[in-house]
Structures are given as structure tokens and as C-alpha cells.
Design a protein around this motif. Structure first.
Motif, short mmCIF file in Angstrom:
data_model
loop_
_atom_site.label_atom_id
_atom_site.label_comp_id
_atom_site.label_asym_id
_atom_site.label_seq_id
_atom_site.Cartn_x
_atom_site.Cartn_y
_atom_site.Cartn_z
N THR A 192 0.82 -1.22 0.00
CA THR A 192 0.00 0.00 0.00
C THR A 192 0.85 1.26 0.00
O THR A 192 0.34 2.35 -0.25
CB THR A 192 -0.94 0.02 1.22
N GLY A 193 2.15 1.13 0.31
CA GLY A 193 3.04 2.29 0.29
C GLY A 193 3.74 2.43 -1.04
O GLY A 193 3.43 1.75 -2.02
N ALA A 235 -4.51 0.80 -5.38
CA ALA A 235 -4.60 2.26 -5.26
C ALA A 235 -5.93 2.71 -5.82
O ALA A 235 -6.60 1.97 -6.55
CB ALA A 235 -3.44 2.93 -5.99
N ALA A 236 -6.32 3.94 -5.49
CA ALA A 236 -7.64 4.44 -5.88
C ALA A 236 -7.75 4.57 -7.40
O ALA A 236 -8.82 4.33 -7.97
CB ALA A 236 -7.90 5.78 -5.21
N ASP A 237 -6.64 4.91 -8.09
CA ASP A 237 -6.72 5.13 -9.54
C ASP A 237 -6.58 3.84 -10.33
O ASP A 237 -7.22 3.65 -11.36
CB ASP A 237 -5.67 6.15 -9.97
N LYS A 238 -5.74 2.90 -9.82
CA LYS A 238 -5.58 1.63 -10.54
C LYS A 238 -4.96 0.58 -9.63
O LYS A 238 -4.35 0.90 -8.61
CB LYS A 238 -4.75 1.81 -11.80
N ILE A 239 -5.12 -0.67 -10.03
CA ILE A 239 -4.50 -1.79 -9.33
C ILE A 239 -3.35 -2.27 -10.21
O ILE A 239 -3.56 -2.65 -11.37
CB ILE A 239 -5.50 -2.95 -9.11
N SER A 240 -2.12 -2.24 -9.68
CA SER A 240 -0.95 -2.61 -10.49
C SER A 240 -0.22 -3.79 -9.87
O SER A 240 -0.30 -4.03 -8.66
CB SER A 240 0.00 -1.41 -10.62
N TYR A 241 0.49 -4.51 -10.75
CA TYR A 241 1.28 -5.68 -10.32
C TYR A 241 2.73 -5.48 -10.77
O TYR A 241 2.99 -5.02 -11.87
CB TYR A 241 0.74 -6.97 -10.93
N THR A 242 3.66 -5.87 -9.91
CA THR A 242 5.08 -5.93 -10.28
C THR A 242 5.58 -7.30 -9.89
O THR A 242 5.46 -7.70 -8.72
CB THR A 242 5.89 -4.85 -9.52
N GLY A 243 6.12 -8.08 -10.87
CA GLY A 243 6.46 -9.45 -10.53
C GLY A 243 7.58 -10.05 -11.34
O GLY A 243 8.07 -9.47 -12.31
N LEU A 244 7.97 -11.25 -10.93
CA LEU A 244 9.03 -12.03 -11.59
C LEU A 244 8.68 -13.49 -11.36
O LEU A 244 8.33 -13.89 -10.24
CB LEU A 244 10.39 -11.70 -10.97
N ALA A 245 8.75 -14.33 -12.44
CA ALA A 245 8.36 -15.73 -12.30
C ALA A 245 9.14 -16.59 -13.28
O ALA A 245 9.71 -16.10 -14.27
CB ALA A 245 6.86 -15.90 -12.53
N ARG A 246 9.12 -17.90 -13.00
CA ARG A 246 9.74 -18.85 -13.92
C ARG A 246 9.00 -18.81 -15.26
O ARG A 246 9.61 -18.83 -16.32
CB ARG A 246 9.70 -20.25 -13.30
N ASP A 247 7.68 -18.76 -15.19
CA ASP A 247 6.84 -18.65 -16.38
C ASP A 247 6.05 -17.36 -16.26
O ASP A 247 5.17 -17.23 -15.40
CB ASP A 247 5.90 -19.86 -16.46
N PRO A 282 8.90 -23.18 -1.24
CA PRO A 282 8.67 -23.55 -2.64
C PRO A 282 7.92 -22.44 -3.36
O PRO A 282 6.85 -22.01 -2.91
CB PRO A 282 7.82 -24.82 -2.55
N ALA A 283 8.47 -21.92 -4.45
CA ALA A 283 7.81 -20.83 -5.17
C ALA A 283 8.29 -20.82 -6.61
O ALA A 283 9.43 -21.18 -6.92
CB ALA A 283 8.15 -19.49 -4.51
N ASP A 284 7.40 -20.40 -7.49
CA ASP A 284 7.73 -20.29 -8.91
C ASP A 284 7.63 -18.84 -9.38
O ASP A 284 7.83 -18.57 -10.57
CB ASP A 284 6.77 -21.16 -9.74
N GLY A 285 7.32 -17.94 -8.46
CA GLY A 285 7.24 -16.53 -8.84
C GLY A 285 6.85 -15.68 -7.65
O GLY A 285 6.33 -16.18 -6.64
N ILE A 286 7.14 -14.39 -7.77
CA ILE A 286 6.77 -13.44 -6.72
C ILE A 286 6.16 -12.21 -7.38
O ILE A 286 6.47 -11.90 -8.53
CB ILE A 286 7.98 -13.02 -5.87
N ALA A 287 5.31 -11.50 -6.63
CA ALA A 287 4.71 -10.29 -7.20
C ALA A 287 4.20 -9.38 -6.10
O ALA A 287 3.69 -9.85 -5.07
CB ALA A 287 3.56 -10.66 -8.15
N PHE A 288 4.36 -8.08 -6.33
CA PHE A 288 3.72 -7.07 -5.49
C PHE A 288 2.37 -6.73 -6.10
O PHE A 288 2.25 -6.57 -7.33
CB PHE A 288 4.56 -5.78 -5.42
N ILE A 289 1.35 -6.64 -5.26
CA ILE A 289 0.06 -6.10 -5.68
C ILE A 289 -0.07 -4.74 -5.01
O ILE A 289 -0.02 -4.66 -3.78
CB ILE A 289 -1.11 -7.01 -5.27
N LYS A 290 -0.23 -3.71 -5.81
CA LYS A 290 -0.36 -2.36 -5.25
C LYS A 290 -1.78 -1.85 -5.51
O LYS A 290 -2.08 -1.35 -6.59
CB LYS A 290 0.67 -1.42 -5.86
#
Length: 825
Positions: A715-716, A751-763, A741-749
Motif C-alpha cells: 500500500t506504500g 490504489a484508488a486510480d488503478k490496481i498494479s502488479y510488479t512481478g518475476l516468475a519462472r513462467d 517452494p515458489a515459482d514466482g513473486i509479485a507485489f500487488i499495489k
């Protein structure tokens, strides 16, 4: 310190009246030196003589002699009764003017006839006070000389010593009784008059002079007289402490004593005591002052202060975070869990029956009970000064019993104010070991004799004194009755007498003045000639050599199980000292704020989404929910979380904001490829190169292809390139990925204007559509290896005590360790 007079003609049957109490002590010492163990004559200061003589000629008088503080109280009542608003300064001036009237034989009717409004008003107060004394059948010390004059028996003639000028009251009484003057021997004084550039130079020179003289002649008694001792006390004490530091270390005792008594209420010990009484009253009335509460619970004088010292300090921060000047007991109860001994004390006080109105003597009993309940001054060994202060308080507080005889019932707050006022009028100086060097004021020094003396501050501000006519006595009447400093002739005579007394302090007297005092120009007294200017080196004291230590390396970490492990790793990467600071166990408190702050808003978002995804466990479930059912699910989750913050306009605004935010977030989630939520807010145990800690995963989704993606709600603000630089800016998800065990990670942000994702994964297809990637990252498996290497090295640095102050860019922006760090932002 003694008096310079021959006492061989005196006998034990004689009475000696001296100008002040210090002369009484000096007389007794002189008697011992001259007469050995011979019986001592009766010795009195002026007011002591009046009281002793009145009691001797009126042993069975029905009238009670009231104290000076009782007298002030009655004068205050008279002024209030006649419509005057009274404050301490006005009351002090009125008492002083009444003393002048008695000492200089000024009749109140004389003031009434003066046609001065202030004098007429003052006369009315004075007459009302006299009538009050008649009604109560009491006397004050100013009534005694008239009663002694009207006696019907003979009184033995006393000897007088040390009076610079007798007042008309004293002259009339001693002329009636008869008296003899015990003349002081006139020393063959040699004087040296010196000039200094600053008062600091002057005091340093005198301190070194006294130190050298004491070293060469330890048997000599030395006087240092400062006419401005009250205002220059701290400067004099600081400089003498510096100059005599090696003497104190060598002997364990000070060679000098600063003779300056202070009101009891100026001593921290007494202020702590009064705060305890105030808090006791506030606990019983359930309106607690934040300032008073914090002062008391951190006081070293209440019970168990040492045991709960740290917990009580943290409680202070908690109370301050409420941003309230006052609070109620129920606000406090849940925060006393870490201070059980303090909680017991508070409960014991608050459960005692509270009285509304009662006499002062009853309040004194209550106050003593409160102090006993708090264990005041019983849980630690008191210093000599503290012990003397406590004894003096116990003696002085008995004055409330006297006050009960002349006042009506009062409430607790007023009783505490009256006690504080009573204590403020008692001047106290702790007894100390006998010292050969006495630092005292000019009035105290008059009539005494020393082996050698030095008088500081001989400026024209001191001699001659300024014109200072009484406020309520007209100038012509004041001058006619010879009130000091009321005209220039009296000032000139007083200055000459004062200088003569100072010259007679010793056979060897030095006088000095400084040309400047804190950058203000000063001029010499016109009564003396100064021609010897002392040049003082600018830097008479060399600074101590500095010692250099290596503060970049702490001791290795002993306990590898830590709390806040993710924050430790993040801070250690940003700045080694910032990571080390976690070892100090500094508890953080939110700054005072209105409504919900950013951290609380973020926490609510996490809790709401956790509540939703405990019921909606897949994308299929989410899509299957009807609009009404989904609205109800979201609203219930939001309301349940906001209950913790109470109902207010702020929470209603937050409710509306969250409704829009969560609905937008759910709408975005519905557009993702099929997923199943397999964990939400799950606590896991991490092990990074032997550093063990627990952390919490916000959410883990499993995609149709079996890939597991770890999500973290952010949220920050999110930094650019959070994972694939050196150092890692946001190590939380890399820690999860390397320990689970994980195949990827992502931030979910969200916000009032939009919902954004930042991530990295095997696929990358396992990530939500439109996920921002990290261009500087390698492929998933290689990135996992790099992360592991970076995290392990950081963990080992922390465990080995690396604490170098070397912040990376941006590391200082939100750092909370400013007071510990030398980096200037």
C-alpha cells in the motif's frame, strides 16, 4: 568564620542580640575559641529575641503567635475579602510593605490621609488584617515589640552586635529596655582592588586564588563574597567545580561551600513529592494529567522504580502518543500489563475513598497516607541532601495543622496548592561538612570575620544601590521614616556602611569587578578606586586529549533467533548501522495523528483482503458470487476491521475509501487467469544463513499449470527495481522465495486510480496480465541463486556485528535512528 569582637567581659547571664542567624552561629564559634567550654550566653537573632522576650513576660498568654506563612494567608484573605485579585508577587510586595510599616513606625491612618489611591487601598488591607487577628485572638511577630514596650516587668539589658543601622522600631525598643553595644574590633585592613575583562575571568581568578591559598594554608578561613550570588550562583558553582575538581577527587570532599538557600519547592525531590500528591488526587477524581502522570511513574522515588524502569519509560511514550493533556483511568488499564507493580500502586490509590472538602490537618493525614501507599522515598537509599529534604518537608508540612485553625474546609486541589505555597516560603540549604572556603552574599557576610576575603562584583549596580521606594508607601512618608533606598541620602549612607562592613571582613580584603558580564558593559563602584587590571589568558584550560575507538564493529550476535528478521535484513542491506540498531530493542511508537495514519490504513487493507480470501478461495468462487453477495462480503469485512478504531467522521471516510478500493481490486482479480488461493496471511519460519525468524506471507496462489506465486500487498510507495539490484531494496519476497517452494513473486499495489502488479516468475504467463517486469533480473533459477548469495552474506554481516555507518542512496530518508547516527540528513 567568627565575629571580630572581644567576648571576655560576657557571662552566661547575658543576652546577645545579633543582626541575623549567621552571626548567631559565628558568635557561638567565637565563644568556643575565646572562652572554651564556659557556659554560653543566650544568643538571638532579632525576631528570635522578640519571640523569646514576649513568651518570658507573657508565659500564660491566651493569644497564639502565628508563623510568617499563617500571617501571609490571613493577609491574602483580607485582600480577597476586599475585592482584590491576589497573586504571589502582589502578596510578597504587600507583606514587605507591612513589615516596613511596623519596622519604621508608620501608622495605617497616616497612609489613609496621604490621598494616594494605592496607599489608601493598602491601608484598608492592613486594617482588615489587624481586625482579623483580633477576631482570631492571634499575634504575629510585628506585634511583639509594642507588647514588650507595654510590659509591667523589668527586662535585662541585652548586648547588640552586627546591626548596620537600627530601625525606628528597634531603636525605640532598645532605648526603652536599655542596651549595650558589643563593638567589633577594627582590623588593620590591607586591600587590593582589581579589574577583570569578564565575570568569567574574575570568578576563575578568584577560584584559583582560593585554591592556592587553601593549599598553602589549609587552616585559614576564606570568604568569597558575591553581591549577585542569587543570579550568578550557577556560573560560580560551575567554575569552582572545574577549578577544584582535582581536590574533590583527591579528598572526596569539597573545600568550599556556596551559602545559598533555595525555596523547598526548587528542589527536584520536593517537586517529585508534590507531583505524587497531585497524581493521587487526579486518580481519585479520574481526570489524570498526562504531564503529572509521566513525571510520577518515571520518578526514582516511588516504589519499584528500578525494577520497572524500562517498562515505565515505554509507558510514558504510549501515553504521549494519545496526544491528550488529560485522560481517564480506563484508557490506561490495558497498557499496564508490563508494569504490574505500578498497576498495583495505581489501583491502591484510586480505590481509596476520596474526600471532597475537609480541613487542612485532615488533608495532611491523607497526603501522608498517599506517600506511604506510593512507597515514596522508601525503595532506594537517599543521599544526605535528600534525607535532609525529606526531614525538612515532614517538619514544614505540619504547618497545615496551623492553617487548619484559621481557614475553612477546602478541596484536595486547593490543599495541595496551599502545601506548595507553604513549602515555597521555606528557604533550605543542606548541611554539609565544615569547609574552610565560604562563598556567600553581601548581606550574609556583614558582621563576620575571616582570615582572608575577596569581594566580587564591585560595580555601580551594587554600590550604591538603586532608588527603590516601597510600592504602597508614598515617597515623602518613606523618606521621613527612613525606609532603606527611599531617597538618595539614605542610599549614600547605606552604601558607605555596607562598604565599611565589607572592608572589616578581614585584615586582607581584595575587591574586584569585571568590565563585562555576558556581553553587557559594567562600571566600577564610585566608592572604590581600581587601577590594577588583570589580563587573563584566553584559554587557561587545555582540552583533554581525545580517545579514538573503532565503532564500526560490534560483538558477534549470540542469540540467532530474532524478531523482525525481514526488517533486519532490509536495513542491514541499506546501512549496516541501521541493521545493527535492531539489537538495541528500541520500541517504536506512532507519531500523534488524527484519524488513521498510513500504517493503520495499510493494515486494514491487509485484514480486509485476508477476510475475503478466507471465504473466496479461487477465481471460480469469485466469479460465482452475485453482486449483492459480494457487496455484503466486502462491506462486512470492512466494518469488522474498522470497529477497532471507534466510530468517527474519520472512520466513515475510510469506510467509503475502502469500498471503492476493494471493489476495484476484486474487479481486477476477476480478469486474471484461473487461480486457487492456497494460503493467506500464513506465518512461516525462515532460516537465512543461520539467522532464524518468523515472517508472514500475505497470499500464495496456485495457477492451473501448478506454479505457485507468492503475493505481497504493497500500500506504500514501491521503489524502482526492488529486487534485482545490489543491494536488494525490498528483500521480503526474495526471502520468501528462497525459503519456501515458489515459482514466482509479485507485489500487488491497490490504489484508488488503478490496481498494479510488479512481478518475476519462472513462467511469466503465471503472473497476472499487465504485470510490470524487472529488466535487470536474470532467469528465475539464476535469480534465486543470486538472491540466496546476497541474503546469506547480509545475514552473516549482521551476525558478525558489522555496524559501519555507510548508508546507500535513500537509506536515510525514513530512518528512525537520527539521534544515534552521525549522518546529517
Amino acid at each position: 568564620m567568627w565575629i571580630n569582637a572581644n567576648l571576655t567581659s560576657l557571662t552566661a547571664q547575658d543576652s546577645i542580640v545579633l543582626a541575623n542567624n549567621r552571626q548567631v552561629l559565628a558568635f557561638k564559634k567565637t565563644w568556643g575559641l575565646q572562652r572554651g567550654v564556659s557556659a554560653l550566653p543566650q544568643t538571638f537573632a532579632w525576631k528570635q529575641y522578640l519571640q523569646h522576650t514576649w513568651k518570658a513576660i507573657n508565659p500564660n498568654s491566651s493569644k497564639r503567635l502565628i508563623s510568617a506563612i499563617e500571617s501571609r494567608t490571613l493577609i491574602n484573605q483580607s485582600m480577597t475579602r476586599l475585592g482584590q485579585i491576589v497573586d504571589t508577587r502582589l502578596l510578597d510586595e504587600v507583606v514587605k510593605n507591612m513589615d516596613y510599616c511596623h519596622a519604621h513606625l508608620i501608622n495605617p491612618t497616616q497612609l489613609l490621609d496621604s490621598h494616594h489611591q494605592n496607599s489608601e487601598l493598602f491601608s484598608a488591607w492592613m486594617l482588615d488584617y489587624q481586625q482579623t487577628k483580633l477576631t482570631l485572638n492571634v499575634l504575629d511577630v510585628n506585634d511583639l515589640s509594642t507588647l514588650i514596650l507595654n510590659r509591667d516587668c523589668e527586662i535585662s539589658q541585652p548586648y547588640l552586635y552586627g546591626f548596620k543601622t537600627l530601625t525606628p522600631e528597634q531603636s525605640g525598643l532598645f532605648a526603652n529596655i536599655g542596651h549595650q553595644v558589643l563593638n567589633a574590633n577594627q582590623p588593620n585592613t590591607n586591600s587590593s582592588n582589581q579589574i577583570f575583562n569578564t565575570t568569567s575571568d574574575e570568578i576563575f581568578h578568584v577560584a584559583n586564588w582560593a585554591k592556592d591559598l587553601h593549599r598553602k594554608h589549609p587552616e585559614k578561613h576564606i570568604a568569597i563574597v558575591s553581591p549577585q550570588l542569587n543570579s550568578e550562583h550557577h556560573q560560580i558553582k560551575s567554575i569552582f567545580d572545574q577549578v577544584f575538581d582535582d581536590v574533590l577527587v583527591g579528598t572526596g570532599q569539597k573545600a568550599y561551600n556556596i551559602s545559598l538557600g533555595l525555596p523547598l519547592t526548587d528542589y527536584p525531590f520536593i517537586r517529585h513529592l508534590l507531583s505524587v500528591l497531585q497524581l493521587s488526587q487526579q486518580l481519585q477524581s479520574n481526570r489524570i494529567s498526562t504531564e503529572t502522570f509521566n513525571a510520577v511513574i518515571t520518578s526514582p522515588y516511588i516504589a519499584h522504580a528500578q525494577i520497572e524502569q524500562s517498562s515505565r519509560a515505554l509507558l510514558v511514550n504510549q501515553v504521549l502518543s494519545w496526544s491528550q493533556t488529560h485522560f481517564k483511568l480506563n484508557q490506561l488499564s490495558s497498557h499496564l500489563i508490563n508494569t504490574p507493580l505500578l498497576e498495583t500502586l495505581i489501583n491502591n490509590i484510586s480505590s481509596q475513598a476520596a474526600s471532597s472538602q475537609q480541613k487542612h490537618d485532615q488533608w495532611l493525614l491523607n497526603f501522608n497516607t498517599h506517600l506511604q501507599t506510593w512507597g515514596f522515598a522508601t525503595d532506594r537509599t537517599l543521599s544526605s541532601v535528600e534525607y535532609q529534604l525529606f526531614n525538612k518537608y515532614q517538619q514544614t508540612s505540619l504547618g497545615l495543622n496551623q492553617l487548619a485553625q484559621i481557614t475553612d474546609k477546602v478541596g484536595a486541589s486547593q490543599a495541595i496548592v496551599d502545601l506548595q505555597t507553604w513549602l515555597s516560603k521555606v528557604i533550605f540549604q543542606a548541611q554539609s561538612a565544615k569547609t574552610p572556603i565560604q562563598i556567600l552574599g553581601s548581606l550574609e557576610a556583614e558582621g563576620l570575620y575571616f582570615d582572608e576575603a575577596w569581594v566580587l562584583g564591585m560595580t555601580d549596580d551594587f554600590l550604591p544601590a538603586a532608588l527603590n521606594a516601597p510600592r504602597f508607601i508614598p515617597n515623602d512618608i518613606a523618606a521621613q521614616h527612613q525606609i532603606p533606598h527611599s531617597n538618595f541620602e539614605l542610599i549614600a549612607k547605606d552604601a558607605k556602611d555596607t562598604l565599611n562592613n565589607l572592608i572589616n571582613l578581614s585584615d586582607q580584603v581584595n575587591f574586584s569587578y569585571a568590565k563585562t558580564h555576558f556581553e553587557s558593559e559594567q562600571h566600577r563602584s564610585p566608592l572604590l578606586t581600581f587601577d590594577n587590571e588583570i589580563k587573563t589568558p584566553k584559554h587557561p584550560h587545555q582540552p583533554a586529549p581525545l580517545e579514538t575507538i573503532n565503532d564500526t564493529q560490534a560483538a558477534p550476535l549470540a542469540d540467532k533467533q530474532v524478531s523482525g528478521g525481514v526488517s533486519i535484513i532490509k536495513d542491514q542491506m541499506a546501512c549496516a548501522f541501521k541493521g545493527f540498531a535492531h539489537r538495541l530493542n528500541i520500541k517504536k511508537f506512532d507519531a500523534p495523528h488524527l484519524g488513521l495514519n498510513r500504517a493503520e490504513q495499510g493494515d486494514v487493507v491487509h485484514k480486509v483482503l485476508e477476510s475475503i480470501y478466507r471465504q473466496v478461495q479461487s477465481s471460480a468462487d469469485l466469479i460465482a458470487y452475485s453482486e449483492n453477495k459480494l457487496n455484503q462480503l466486502i462491506d462486512t469485512a470492512i466494518q469488522n476491521e474498522l470497529k477497532r478504531y471507534g466510530r468517527s467522521g474519520f472512520t466513515q471516510i475510510e469506510h467509503d475509501r475502502l469500498q471503492q478500493l476493494i471493489h476495484k481490486f476484486i474487479a481486477t482479480e476477476k480478469q486474471r487467469d484461473a487461480f486457487r488461493v492456497i494460503a493467506t496471511e500464513q506465518t512461516i519460519e525462515a532460516n537465512v544463513a543461520g539467522l532464524h525468524f518468523n515472517t508472514r506471507l500475505d497470499r500464495v496462489d496456485e495457477m492451473d499449470n501448478g506454479d505457485r506465486i507468492i503475493f505481497d500487498y504493497k500500500t506504500g510507495n514501491l521503489p524502482s527495481n526492488p529486487w534485482c539490484g545490489d543491494p536488494i531494496k525490498e528483500p521480503q519476497l526474495p526471502i520468501y522465495a528462497t525459503t519456501n517452494p515458489a515459482d514466482g513473486i509479485a507485489f500487488i499495489k491497490p490504489a484508488a486510480d488503478k490496481i498494479s502488479y510488479t512481478g518475476l516468475a519462472r513462467d511469466k504467463d503465471s503472473l497476472p496480465k499487465k504485470t510490470s517486469g524487472q529488466k535487470s533480473c536474470t532467469d528465475w533459477d539464476e535469480q534465486i541463486r543470486l538472491w540466496q548469495q546476497q541474503l546469506d552474506q547480509t545475514s552473516l554481516d549482521y551476525q558478525q556485528g558489522d555496524a559501519e555507518v555507510l548508508p546507500t542512496k535513500g537509506a536515510c530518508e525514513y530512518c528512525e535512528y537520527d539521534s544515534l547516527c552521525r549522518v546529517v540528513k
